[in-house]
Write an enzyme that holds these catalytic residues in place. Structure first.
Site, PDB file in Angstrom:
ATOM      1  N   ARG A   1       0.532  -1.084  -0.133  1.00  0.00           N
ATOM      2  CA  ARG A   1      -0.120   0.004  -0.051  1.00  0.00           C
ATOM      3  C   ARG A   1       0.927   1.368   0.100  1.00  0.00           C
ATOM      4  NH1 ARG A   1      -3.320   1.961   4.721  1.00  0.00           N
ATOM      5  NH2 ARG A   1      -4.159   3.590   4.219  1.00  0.00           N
TER       6      ARG A   1
ATOM      7  N   HIS B   1       0.301   3.997  -2.863  1.00  0.00           N
ATOM      8  CA  HIS B   1      -0.142   5.416  -2.640  1.00  0.00           C
ATOM      9  C   HIS B   1       0.922   6.597  -2.818  1.00  0.00           C
ATOM     10  CE1 HIS B   1      -3.836   4.432   0.112  1.00  0.00           C
ATOM     11  NE2 HIS B   1      -3.902   3.786  -0.838  1.00  0.00           N
TER      12      HIS B   1
ATOM     13  N   HIS C   1      -5.816  -7.457  -3.491  1.00  0.00           N
ATOM     14  CA  HIS C   1      -6.612  -7.399  -2.406  1.00  0.00           C
ATOM     15  C   HIS C   1      -6.452  -8.799  -1.647  1.00  0.00           C
ATOM     16  CE1 HIS C   1      -9.424  -3.617  -2.919  1.00  0.00           C
ATOM     17  NE2 HIS C   1      -8.159  -3.400  -2.623  1.00  0.00           N
TER      18      HIS C   1
ATOM     19  N   TRP D   1      -9.884 -10.037   2.600  1.00  0.00           N
ATOM     20  CA  TRP D   1     -10.724 -10.275   1.324  1.00  0.00           C
ATOM     21  C   TRP D   1     -10.475 -11.863   1.003  1.00  0.00           C
ATOM     22  CZ3 TRP D   1      -8.404  -5.877   2.374  1.00  0.00           C
ATOM     23  CH2 TRP D   1      -9.246  -4.718   1.948  1.00  0.00           C
TER      24      TRP D   1
ATOM     25  N   ASP E   1     -14.777  -3.886  -5.234  1.00  0.00           N
ATOM     26  CA  ASP E   1     -14.603  -5.279  -5.327  1.00  0.00           C
ATOM     27  C   ASP E   1     -15.720  -5.802  -6.135  1.00  0.00           C
ATOM     28  OD1 ASP E   1     -12.166  -5.088  -3.904  1.00  0.00           O
ATOM     29  OD2 ASP E   1     -13.408  -5.474  -2.426  1.00  0.00           O
TER      30      ASP E   1
END
Length: 427
Positions: A111, A115, A244, A276, A305
């Site tokens: 992440r 980002h 995910h 997930w 999703d």
């Protein structure tokens, strides 16, 4: 020691790029840059000069501060150092692998890289106003963006590695950590190049609002608005969403997910959150299978999703990845590599490669999935495998010459017996 303190909070952070921007709790104002060294504390003499010197050296790897004895702080020389050193990049990668083994922070490192790069706007030509992979996420003003909630923990985790390898830029370190986390979790090798230049100050951070939201009113339109702005297409949107498969969401941090499920109650790291996938530290195509079946209420499915199997264009790729993991790995690796270069300014312009030497025999890779939910496979040790091979060859067998048929049953019984004894010893 630092890794032990942070592992419980960091391992549980989601890798999701599509975190909501309106439901997260406010980040404490103290969660900013790494703590100041003691010599730069408020009790130090001439604190303003000392603090300025510290920020110049710690917050931007593109600026090096050189001080000669007796020179006044105002006259300190600044030397521009634009790119990373290949040898230090390779060493930093090994340190990141060790960090992953002790903290299981694969999701939050993915992440972090996403980002930093995901603020890119292809319609803005000037660097660094275009955003992208330029290391700006290390500054407090950008860390406090709603979509970046919790990423200060990732920065704290890798800051010791940055301090150790001063000739590696933040922009490169963020992307190196993200790609390494994917590979160490069992994912594909990402085609990466390095040599990214860092922005020099917080005034060069992008405006808030460039990252995706997890619960927009029109998920498909929102995803396209955000990713098309970066220059990515529908296939790349779906492939990147497949990440995910790693991580979990926590309602107290993002506003999404259950407080705990049977897959997250035992960690690793701090228990809780909703993942997930069942094995949320294993990179595979189970994310697509799970959102297609939607049979397990313990698994998280966000609006962004679900739309992957509702939108006609997205569904083509999501269905393909459900049935073909190799295709998913190929497309994901290409999309991740492209994302990691968005908005980056390279020095040298062609970038730096730190790929492994093909002549080097790599050690057995660390597989994060062994520490995820589910039964761990028990494998024979090398010594036991050699013993079985010796028994096999003693009976006349070899890799090129199979045993005669009258020995087959005996050797199978022997192998089964040795495997059973090994299992008892291991237990």
């Amino acid at each position: 020691m630092m890794a032990e303190r942070l592992s419980s909070s960091v391992a549980s952070s989601s890798c999701c790029c599509l975190l909501p921007t309106s439901k997260r709790a406010a980040m404490p104002s103290s969660a900013t840059l790494p703590p100041l060294p003691h010599r730069f504390s408020s009790s130090s003499s001439r604190p303003s000069h000392r603090l300025a010197s510290y920020l110049l050296t710690s917050s931007s790897s593109s600026l090096r501060l050189l001080r000669r004895p007796g020179i006044h702080p105002r006259r300190t020389m600044l030397v521009l150092c634009a790119s990373s050193d290949p040898a230090q990049l390779r060493s930093a990668r090994e340190d990141i692998k060790e960090l992953l083994k002790t903290t299981f922070c694969h999701p939050i490192l993915v992440r972090l890289g996403w980002h930093d790069a995901g603020t890119y706007d292809k319609n803005v030509v000037e660097w660094p106003k275009c955003g992208g992979a330029n290391g700006s996420l290390r500054f407090e003003i950008e860390l406090n963006h709603a979509a970046n909630a919790g990423l200060v923990n990732a920065l704290k985790l890798i800051q010791p590695i940055k301090d150790k390898y001063s000739s590696v830029t933040y922009a490169d370190l963020f992307q190196l950590a993200s790609a390494t986390a994917i590979e160490e979790a069992g994912g594909p090798q990402i085609p990466m190049r390095y040599g990214r230049v860092d922005v020099s100050g917080p005034e060069q951070c992008p405006d808030e609002g460039r990252l995706p939201d997890a619960g927009p009113s029109s998920p498909a339109d929102h995803l396209r608005d955000v990713f098309y702005r970066m220059g990515l297409d529908d296939k790349e949107i779906v492939a990147l969403s497949g990440a995910h498969t790693l991580g979990r969401a926590r309602p107290e941090r993002s506003g999404w997910g259950k407080p705990e499920t049977r897959y997250t109650k035992d960690g690793p790291g701090a228990p809780g959150g909703q993942s997930w996938t069942v094995q949320w530290l294993k990179f595979d195509n189970s994310y697509f299978k799970d959102i297609m079946e939607r049979k397990d209420e313990e698994l998280l499915v966000l609006p962004t999703d679900a739309v992957l199997l509702e939108d006609p264009s997205f569904k083509i790729y999501a269905t393909k990845y459900t049935m073909d993991q190799d295709a998913f790995f190929k497309d994901y690796a290409e999309a991740h590599g492209k994302l990691s270069n968005l908005g980056a300014k390279f020095d040298p312009p062609e970038g730096i490669s730190i790929e492994y030497d093909s002549k080097t025999v790599a050690a057995e890779p660390f597989v994060a999935a062994k520490y995820s939910y589910g039964e761990r496979k028990k494998e024979l040790s090398d010594a036991m495998k050699q013993k079985i091979r010796a028994e096999y060859e003693a009976l006349g067998g070899s890799p090129d010459t199979p045993l005669k048929s009258n020995y087959f049953l005996n050797i199978m019984i022997l192998i089964a017996g040795l495997a059973f004894l090994t299992s008892l010893v291991m237990n």
